[in-house]
Design a protein around this motif. Structure first.
Motif, mmCIF file in Angstrom:
data_model
loop_
_atom_site.group_PDB
_atom_site.id
_atom_site.type_symbol
_atom_site.label_atom_id
_atom_site.label_comp_id
_atom_site.label_asym_id
_atom_site.label_seq_id
_atom_site.Cartn_x
_atom_site.Cartn_y
_atom_site.Cartn_z
ATOM 1 N N THR A 97 0.853 -1.246 -0.112
ATOM 2 C CA THR A 97 0.050 0.005 0.291
ATOM 3 C C THR A 97 0.852 1.339 0.203
ATOM 4 O O THR A 97 0.774 2.161 -0.664
ATOM 5 C CB THR A 97 -1.018 0.014 1.308
ATOM 6 N N PHE A 98 1.987 1.239 0.916
ATOM 7 C CA PHE A 98 2.752 2.406 1.014
ATOM 8 C C PHE A 98 3.480 2.689 -0.209
ATOM 9 O O PHE A 98 3.557 3.689 -0.577
ATOM 10 C CB PHE A 98 3.867 2.246 2.345
ATOM 11 N N SER A 99 4.127 1.863 -0.881
ATOM 12 C CA SER A 99 4.811 1.836 -2.184
ATOM 13 C C SER A 99 3.925 2.359 -3.307
ATOM 14 O O SER A 99 4.474 3.264 -4.138
ATOM 15 C CB SER A 99 5.472 0.344 -2.757
ATOM 16 N N ALA A 100 2.911 2.072 -3.363
ATOM 17 C CA ALA A 100 1.845 2.357 -4.498
ATOM 18 C C ALA A 100 1.439 3.884 -4.204
ATOM 19 O O ALA A 100 1.022 4.550 -5.080
ATOM 20 C CB ALA A 100 0.574 1.716 -4.291
ATOM 21 N N ALA A 101 1.637 4.674 -2.972
ATOM 22 C CA ALA A 101 1.476 5.807 -2.904
ATOM 23 C C ALA A 101 2.561 6.824 -2.839
ATOM 24 O O ALA A 101 2.334 8.255 -3.055
ATOM 25 C CB ALA A 101 0.943 6.039 -1.302
ATOM 26 N N ILE A 102 3.709 6.000 -3.185
ATOM 27 C CA ILE A 102 5.011 7.125 -3.201
ATOM 28 C C ILE A 102 5.503 7.202 -4.722
ATOM 29 O O ILE A 102 5.357 6.623 -5.691
ATOM 30 C CB ILE A 102 6.117 6.188 -2.536
ATOM 31 N N ASP A 103 5.671 8.834 -4.838
ATOM 32 C CA ASP A 103 6.290 9.325 -6.107
ATOM 33 C C ASP A 103 7.743 8.926 -6.165
ATOM 34 O O ASP A 103 8.427 8.598 -6.964
ATOM 35 C CB ASP A 103 6.015 10.540 -6.318
ATOM 36 N N LYS A 104 8.453 9.428 -4.897
ATOM 37 C CA LYS A 104 9.911 9.366 -4.460
ATOM 38 C C LYS A 104 10.192 8.916 -3.091
ATOM 39 O O LYS A 104 9.343 9.286 -1.954
ATOM 40 C CB LYS A 104 10.835 10.805 -4.944
ATOM 41 N N ILE A 105 11.368 8.133 -2.793
ATOM 42 C CA ILE A 105 11.783 7.691 -1.712
ATOM 43 C C ILE A 105 12.948 7.539 -1.545
ATOM 44 O O ILE A 105 13.760 7.340 -2.306
ATOM 45 C CB ILE A 105 10.990 6.371 -1.447
ATOM 46 N N VAL A 106 13.449 7.687 -0.263
ATOM 47 C CA VAL A 106 14.824 7.508 0.212
ATOM 48 C C VAL A 106 15.160 6.918 1.534
ATOM 49 O O VAL A 106 14.198 6.981 2.476
ATOM 50 C CB VAL A 106 15.800 8.705 0.594
ATOM 51 N N LEU A 107 15.506 5.578 1.656
ATOM 52 C CA LEU A 107 15.549 4.877 2.940
ATOM 53 C C LEU A 107 16.900 4.670 3.526
ATOM 54 O O LEU A 107 17.688 4.709 2.699
ATOM 55 C CB LEU A 107 15.071 3.293 2.394
ATOM 56 N N LEU A 108 17.246 5.022 4.805
ATOM 57 C CA LEU A 108 18.447 4.767 5.300
ATOM 58 C C LEU A 108 18.156 3.882 6.776
ATOM 59 O O LEU A 108 17.149 4.063 7.249
ATOM 60 C CB LEU A 108 18.958 6.236 5.540
ATOM 61 N N ASP A 109 18.983 2.797 6.862
ATOM 62 C CA ASP A 109 18.911 2.090 7.964
ATOM 63 C C ASP A 109 20.338 1.767 8.543
ATOM 64 O O ASP A 109 21.358 1.571 7.925
ATOM 65 C CB ASP A 109 18.611 0.482 7.407
ATOM 66 N N PHE A 110 20.423 2.158 9.829
ATOM 67 C CA PHE A 110 21.682 2.556 10.274
ATOM 68 C C PHE A 110 21.716 2.237 12.126
ATOM 69 O O PHE A 110 20.759 2.527 12.521
ATOM 70 C CB PHE A 110 22.356 3.844 10.037
ATOM 71 N N PRO A 111 22.805 1.766 12.353
ATOM 72 C CA PRO A 111 22.895 1.951 14.038
ATOM 73 C C PRO A 111 22.949 3.269 14.428
ATOM 74 O O PRO A 111 23.715 4.048 13.834
ATOM 75 C CB PRO A 111 24.407 1.007 14.060
ATOM 76 N N ALA A 112 22.617 3.553 15.652
ATOM 77 C CA ALA A 112 22.249 4.894 16.199
ATOM 78 C C ALA A 112 23.815 5.149 16.820
ATOM 79 O O ALA A 112 24.073 4.209 17.638
ATOM 80 C CB ALA A 112 21.448 5.170 17.212
ATOM 81 N N HIS A 113 24.504 6.176 16.644
ATOM 82 C CA HIS A 113 25.701 6.795 17.439
ATOM 83 C C HIS A 113 25.119 7.939 18.221
ATOM 84 O O HIS A 113 24.819 9.177 17.593
ATOM 85 C CB HIS A 113 26.603 6.997 16.572
ATOM 86 N N VAL A 114 24.896 7.784 19.507
ATOM 87 C CA VAL A 114 24.545 8.983 20.418
ATOM 88 C C VAL A 114 25.425 9.701 21.029
ATOM 89 O O VAL A 114 26.369 9.157 21.551
ATOM 90 C CB VAL A 114 23.509 8.334 21.395
ATOM 91 N N VAL A 115 25.320 11.092 20.948
ATOM 92 C CA VAL A 115 26.282 11.913 21.461
ATOM 93 C C VAL A 115 25.546 12.947 22.140
ATOM 94 O O VAL A 115 24.448 13.458 21.803
ATOM 95 C CB VAL A 115 26.967 12.904 20.225
ATOM 96 N N LYS A 116 25.859 12.839 23.605
ATOM 97 C CA LYS A 116 25.039 13.577 24.593
ATOM 98 C C LYS A 116 25.593 15.008 24.575
ATOM 99 O O LYS A 116 26.822 15.503 24.402
ATOM 100 C CB LYS A 116 25.262 13.096 26.108
ATOM 101 N N ALA A 117 24.561 15.920 24.616
ATOM 102 C CA ALA A 117 24.770 17.445 24.420
ATOM 103 C C ALA A 117 25.464 17.940 25.833
ATOM 104 O O ALA A 117 24.925 17.321 26.899
ATOM 105 C CB ALA A 117 23.765 18.259 24.003
ATOM 106 N N PRO A 118 26.085 19.039 25.988
ATOM 107 C CA PRO A 118 26.456 19.522 27.310
ATOM 108 C C PRO A 118 25.320 19.995 28.085
ATOM 109 O O PRO A 118 24.369 20.093 27.442
ATOM 110 C CB PRO A 118 27.516 20.412 27.098
ATOM 111 N N ALA A 119 25.418 19.477 29.281
ATOM 112 C CA ALA A 119 24.051 20.144 30.061
ATOM 113 C C ALA A 119 23.990 21.620 30.436
ATOM 114 O O ALA A 119 24.978 22.324 30.190
ATOM 115 C CB ALA A 119 24.283 19.297 31.460
#
Length: 105
Positions: free
Chosen positions: A83-105
């Motif tokens: 269903t989703f694919s039929a509704a899309i004109d253009k798509i970009v997919l990215l699948d990745f492990p998250a790298h979290v950097v904590k912001a200073p407090a």
């Protein structure tokens, strides 16, 4: 390894009822236990030349890559993808492990 992310950026076809697609996606993620969190949004600020026609972004978070792999083959995801694919004109997919950097407090 930490969380795994699934980022989807799309431009819907002109005649698509986007609200219905969004309801379907929210239903999907509520039915699949491996999805830790789900966020989505519609672009409201970017210049057209920068966003290249893309209008919506969807981000799913999983505890680990294996959970994402299970999500991909889940029957509800397979069904909704058609269903989703039929509704899309253009798509970009990215699948990745998250790298979290904590912001200073």
């Amino acid at each position: 390894m930490g969380e795994f992310k699934h980022l989807v950026i799309v431009k819907f076809k002109e005649d698509v009822a986007v609200e219905e697609v969004l309801k379907g996606m929210e239903k999907l993620v509520s039915e699949v236990e491996s999805v830790k969190s789900f966020e989505w949004g519609q672009d409201v600020e970017s210049l057209e030349m920068l966003r290249q026609g893309f209008t919506h972004a969807f981000l799913m978070t999983f505890d680990k890559k294996e959970d994402f792999t299970a999500f991909q083959s889940h029957p509800n995801h397979v069904e909704f993808s058609a269903t989703f694919s039929a509704a899309i004109d253009k798509i970009v997919l990215l699948d990745f492990p998250a790298h979290v950097v904590k912001a200073p407090a």
